[in-house]
Write an enzyme that holds these catalytic residues in place. Sequence first.
Site, PDB file in Angstrom:
ATOM      1  N   LYS A   1      72.833  39.085  22.185  1.00  0.00           N
ATOM      2  CA  LYS A   1      73.023  38.510  20.858  1.00  0.00           C
ATOM      3  C   LYS A   1      73.816  39.498  20.004  1.00  0.00           C
ATOM      4  CE  LYS A   1      69.727  35.759  18.183  1.00  0.00           C
ATOM      5  NZ  LYS A   1      68.316  35.665  17.848  1.00  0.00           N
ATOM      6  N   VAL A   2      74.903  39.021  19.447  1.00  0.00           N
ATOM      7  CA  VAL A   2      75.718  39.874  18.568  1.00  0.00           C
ATOM      8  C   VAL A   2      75.893  39.157  17.227  1.00  0.00           C
ATOM      9  CG1 VAL A   2      76.973  40.901  20.520  1.00  0.00           C
ATOM     10  CG2 VAL A   2      77.955  38.929  19.329  1.00  0.00           C
TER      11      VAL A   2
END
Length: 218
Positions: free
Chosen positions: A83-84
Amino acid sequence: MKFFVDTADTDEIRDLAATGVVDGVTTNPSLVAKSGRDFTEVVKEICAMVDGPVSAEVTATDADAMVEEGRKLAKIADNVAIKVPLTWDGLKACKALSQGGTMVNVTLCFSANQALLAAKAGATFISPFIGRLDDIGEDGMDLIRDIRIVYDNYDALSTQILAASIRNDDHVRQSALAGADVATVPPQVLRGLIQHDLTDKGLAAFLADWEKTGQSIL
Ligand code: G3P
């Protein structure tokens, strides 16, 4: 629509996964902090419990460090999705990680334009935050509907819409109606989806009538 559970609570995940309705899990730094557990350990345990994607979020803010963190987290298990955040650095990291074959979930999405950028950067999932838009007086569901239209306009965009920041059963219902690919749902909201008074009443009546027959199946 797939269901992911939005939690780092492994007891909850284990119990819900036993029902067969859990297609994946999402975590974030706040949920990991709430669990009070070691990040790597908890992600490893969750990945062993569910076959589907398990989102683990980077905490670096520059692209190179995000990629380094992402590669380390991706080694935990094959089903880790990195997840960014929806920043320019996050998009660079998304491109690098997805090109290397890692699933990427781009989070903190609050506009259709952001979702378009994430899809072009190769995101596997885009996470529009419904509840937080509702919090500031907007209708979070409008964003899901807009992103659905935008993505459906272009065959080249294959990013899955992962409705996030879901706070109630109506968010789930409306996400499904709007065509979200996935909804990530907190355990208490997921458990609430089964509730209907007529189910409870109907079951009570069936059992009372059965009792009167004096029979037993086993
Ligand atoms: O996974 C992140 C997201 O679901 C957060 O939800 O309720 O903190 O806005 P919320």
